[in-house]
Design a protein around this motif. Structure first.
Motif, PDB file in Angstrom:
ATOM      1  N   ASP A 146      -1.104  -0.465  -3.863  1.00 27.19           N
ATOM      2  CA  ASP A 146      -2.506  -0.852  -3.914  1.00 27.19           C
ATOM      3  C   ASP A 146      -2.738  -2.144  -3.134  1.00 27.19           C
ATOM      4  OD1 ASP A 146      -2.813   1.318  -5.556  1.00 27.19           O
ATOM      5  OD2 ASP A 146      -3.484   0.192  -7.313  1.00 27.19           O
ATOM      6  N   LYS A 161      -2.713  -1.490   0.548  1.00 27.27           N
ATOM      7  CA  LYS A 161      -3.929  -0.815   1.013  1.00 27.27           C
ATOM      8  C   LYS A 161      -5.087  -1.796   1.133  1.00 27.27           C
ATOM      9  CE  LYS A 161      -2.388   3.483  -0.975  1.00 27.27           C
ATOM     10  NZ  LYS A 161      -2.475   4.471  -2.011  1.00 27.27           N
ATOM     11  N   PHE A 179      -7.152   6.220  -0.215  1.00 28.82           N
ATOM     12  CA  PHE A 179      -7.850   4.945  -0.399  1.00 28.82           C
ATOM     13  C   PHE A 179      -9.327   5.176  -0.135  1.00 28.82           C
ATOM     14  CE2 PHE A 179      -8.788   0.537   1.413  1.00 28.82           C
ATOM     15  CZ  PHE A 179      -8.652  -0.132   0.203  1.00 28.82           C
ATOM     16  N   THR A 221      -8.032   3.377  -5.484  1.00 23.24           N
ATOM     17  CA  THR A 221      -6.718   3.915  -5.141  1.00 23.24           C
ATOM     18  C   THR A 221      -6.326   4.887  -6.243  1.00 23.24           C
ATOM     19  OG1 THR A 221      -5.459   2.275  -6.370  1.00 23.24           O
ATOM     20  CG2 THR A 221      -6.082   1.690  -4.117  1.00 23.24           C
ATOM     21  N   TYR A 222      -5.199   5.510  -6.062  1.00 22.67           N
ATOM     22  CA  TYR A 222      -4.694   6.412  -7.091  1.00 22.67           C
ATOM     23  C   TYR A 222      -4.395   5.647  -8.376  1.00 22.67           C
ATOM     24  CZ  TYR A 222      -1.863   9.960  -9.368  1.00 22.67           C
ATOM     25  OH  TYR A 222      -1.377  10.873 -10.255  1.00 22.67           O
TER      26      TYR A 222
END
Length: 154
Positions: A54, A57, A121, A135-136
């Protein structure tokens, strides 16, 4: 017994080094932007080798948002300030629609105009408010003073 313990320790050290090497390789890859597809204030950016974490990203976005604006003219906020940019893993490339729930791009006039839906993202802004990163693993808010805050899910 000591020989067995030394072999176990060596095996663990080698395994640790391999894992560290893989992590470094994943972390240091250069992001490749394959294509950008736009629909009003919404953009889909197809990427390869996007950061894994994260933090990676978000940091990539902060470092590259000016390049995205200059080179691809995104984001394009609506009159109310809304925009969405979704970064999709390009994976195995464009495919025919065929399979259920692929992301297809109508601006491409070929049969192979779809990708697997694997969003890595997203960046959103509503009404000139804080920028939201999705994010995931979680959601984060970038406020006007430049602080990034993790949004707690209820």
């Amino acid at each position: 017994m000591r020989v067995k313990n030394k072999k176990t320790i060596m095996l663990l050290v080698v395994a640790g080094c391999v894992l560290l090497g893989c992590w470094l390789w994943l972390s240091l890859r250069t992001v490749e932007i394959v294509a950008v597809h736009e629909d009003g204030n919404h953009a889909s950016v197809l990427v390869k080798a996007f950061p894994v974490t994260d933090k990676g990203k978000v940091n990539w976005w902060l470092k590259n948002k000016d390049m995205l604006r200059d080179k691809y003219d995104i984001p394009k906020p609506s009159s109310s300030g809304n925009f969405t940019i979704i970064f999709w893993d390009f994976g195995d490339g464009y495919k025919e629609e065929g399979k259920y729930d692929r992301r297809c791009f109508d601006n491409m006039k070929t049969k192979e105009n779809c990708i697997e839906k694997n969003a890595v993202f997203a960046v959103r802004q509503y009404h000139d408010d804080d920028v939201i990163f999705a994010t995931y693993e979680g959601r984060y808010s970038l406020n006007k003073s430049g602080d990034i805050i993790k949004i707690k899910r209820e």
